[in-house]
Every structure is written in C-alpha cells, then in structure tokens.
Design an enzyme around this catalytic site. Sequence first.
Site, PDB file in Angstrom:
ATOM      1  N   ILE A  86      28.700  37.970  49.426  1.00 19.08           N
ATOM      2  CA  ILE A  86      29.173  36.619  49.750  1.00 19.08           C
ATOM      3  C   ILE A  86      27.980  35.688  49.599  1.00 19.08           C
ATOM      4  O   ILE A  86      26.877  35.995  50.058  1.00 19.08           O
ATOM      5  CB  ILE A  86      29.752  36.581  51.180  1.00 19.08           C
ATOM      6  CG1 ILE A  86      31.050  37.399  51.195  1.00 19.08           C
ATOM      7  CG2 ILE A  86      29.999  35.149  51.626  1.00 19.08           C
ATOM      8  CD1 ILE A  86      31.672  37.565  52.550  1.00 19.08           C
ATOM      9  N   LEU A  87      28.198  34.581  48.921  1.00 20.98           N
ATOM     10  CA  LEU A  87      27.089  33.671  48.620  1.00 20.98           C
ATOM     11  C   LEU A  87      27.007  32.557  49.661  1.00 20.98           C
ATOM     12  O   LEU A  87      28.030  32.049  50.121  1.00 20.98           O
ATOM     13  CB  LEU A  87      27.288  33.102  47.221  1.00 20.98           C
ATOM     14  CG  LEU A  87      27.209  34.187  46.128  1.00 20.98           C
ATOM     15  CD1 LEU A  87      27.813  33.689  44.821  1.00 20.98           C
ATOM     16  CD2 LEU A  87      25.764  34.631  45.928  1.00 20.98           C
ATOM     17  N   HIS A 103      38.673  37.356  39.860  1.00 19.84           N
ATOM     18  CA  HIS A 103      39.242  38.031  41.029  1.00 19.84           C
ATOM     19  C   HIS A 103      40.495  38.788  40.587  1.00 19.84           C
ATOM     20  O   HIS A 103      41.324  38.232  39.851  1.00 19.84           O
ATOM     21  CB  HIS A 103      39.593  36.999  42.115  1.00 19.84           C
ATOM     22  CG  HIS A 103      40.114  37.635  43.356  1.00 19.84           C
ATOM     23  ND1 HIS A 103      39.295  38.279  44.258  1.00 19.84           N
ATOM     24  CD2 HIS A 103      41.380  37.772  43.825  1.00 19.84           C
ATOM     25  CE1 HIS A 103      40.033  38.775  45.242  1.00 19.84           C
ATOM     26  NE2 HIS A 103      41.302  38.484  45.000  1.00 19.84           N
TER      27      HIS A 103
HETATM   28  C1  GRF Z   1      36.855  43.582  38.803  1.00 16.67           C
HETATM   29  O1  GRF Z   1      38.147  44.049  39.080  1.00 16.67           O
HETATM   30  C2  GRF Z   1      36.694  42.151  39.233  1.00 16.67           C
HETATM   31  O2  GRF Z   1      37.866  41.413  39.119  1.00 16.67           O
HETATM   32  C3  GRF Z   1      36.318  42.299  40.677  1.00 16.67           C
HETATM   33  O3  GRF Z   1      35.504  43.431  40.746  1.00 16.67           O
HETATM   34  C4  GRF Z   1      35.801  44.295  39.649  1.00 16.67           C
HETATM   35  C5  GRF Z   1      34.519  44.489  38.905  1.00 16.67           C
HETATM   36  O4  GRF Z   1      34.646  45.416  37.856  1.00 16.67           O
HETATM   37  N1  GRF Z   1      35.708  41.079  41.158  1.00 16.67           N
HETATM   38  P1  GRF Z   1      33.491  45.535  36.773  1.00 16.67           P
HETATM   39  O5  GRF Z   1      32.196  45.780  37.514  1.00 16.67           O
HETATM   40  O6  GRF Z   1      33.470  44.264  35.979  1.00 16.67           O
HETATM   41  O7  GRF Z   1      33.879  46.730  35.940  1.00 16.67           O
END
Ligand code: GRF
Length: 210
Positions: A86-87, A103
């Site tokens: 969390i930033l 997301h």
């Molecule tokens: C993805 O599902 C993204 O939406 C979420 O975390 C996951 C990261 O996957 N925020 P990766 O590290 O890009 O493979």
Amino acid sequence: MKSVVILISGRGSNMQALVEAGLPVAAVISNNPAAEGLAFARTRNISAHAINHRAFSDRVAFDAALTEAIDAYKPDLIVLAGFMRILSEPFVDHYQGRLINIHPSLLPAFTGLDTHQRALGEGVKIHGCTVHFVTSQLDHGPIIIQAAVPVLADDTPATLAARVLAQEHRIYPQAVRWFLQGQIVLAGNHVEIKTAAGGQEVLYSPGIEL
Ligand code: GRF
C-alpha cells in the site's frame, strides 16, 4: 524518448507482457528481492533491482527510497504490476496522473484481495480486470480500460484467474500505449481516450479486437 518504470512484487507476468509489447521500460523495481519477475527483466537487459521494504522503519521511509529510485529514471509513467504494497499519500501525490495499476476485478466490485474467489462466492456471471489511475483510496481511481470475461459453471478461483490474467496481458499494454501516445485525457474521476476514430473503446472481451 518516453519511458516507464514498472513496480512488481512477484511473478511479473504483466510486466513481461508490457516488455513483450515493445513498450519502453526503463527499469523494473521490486520491494521483494525474491520476485521472480526481476530475473526476466535482466534477461532483457532492463535495469532490475529490489528495495526491500523490510529494511525500512515505516511506510513513508520506504516510499521515499522508492521515489528516489524511480525518479532517477525520470519516467513519464509509473506502472504497478502486482505490486503488493500500500502506497503512502505523499507517494501517490508525487505521481498524481502518472501512476497506474491493474486490478483483477471489474472495479468498483471486489477491491482488495482474493477477487476471483469472492466473485465465485457472489455468483457473478461476468468478471474481469481494470486498469486505473492510482489515488490514495485503495483500488479506486479513474478507470482507463476494463476487460470482461464470462464466469463458467465449473470455474475454480484458479481457472477464473487464468481467464482474467489473459485479458490483463491484453489491456495493460494498451493502456500504457495510450498514455505514452498522449491519448488519455483525465478529467476529475473520468478518463477519455482519444482514438483515431475520435471514439472511445474502453471495454474489451475475449474475441473483441483491441
Ligand atoms: C495480477 O492479477 C494483477 O492484476 C494483480 O496481481 C497479479 C499480478 O500478477 N494486481 P503478475 O505478477 O503480473 O503475474
């Protein structure tokens, strides 16, 4: 030339999709020294380093070190790709309008963690992913692009996650390309995409051309 810095914490498949899309990635930075994605970035001769958040006394101190590392590259855009920290508000303020996240849900539904499991639990028929500008409210902020997928009767969190992830890898490069080409107009909580046709195409599903 314009450039982006990508922040990761683990696998880095979205980062990999951005690199493979030919986007100008100046550096990949992880809060987790063991992030698998760092190795991939190095194979592409992209500067990749870790800033271990555990070495800092608090969030603000970590975010200050992260800011310094990012700003050394003078990026146009900072891309969160599975960055699991969390930033702080000063960090988010510093990069206002040039910090984006992906997301794994159709926001504003299912903010936070375990989105696929929660979507199955709610019995939704459509699920997906969202690229949005980051604000200090977690998993909120102006939406740039979304992709929708069907939820199937025999889905598990893993099968649904895989279907969504394939779409993440399509829409994130598209969003970054739009940003770098100056096609994104941000007005309050709304994003307008300037396409060649003058229109706005911001919802994608499997089978629909980007
Ligand atoms: C993805 O599902 C993204 O939406 C979420 O975390 C996951 C990261 O996957 N925020 P990766 O590290 O890009 O493979």
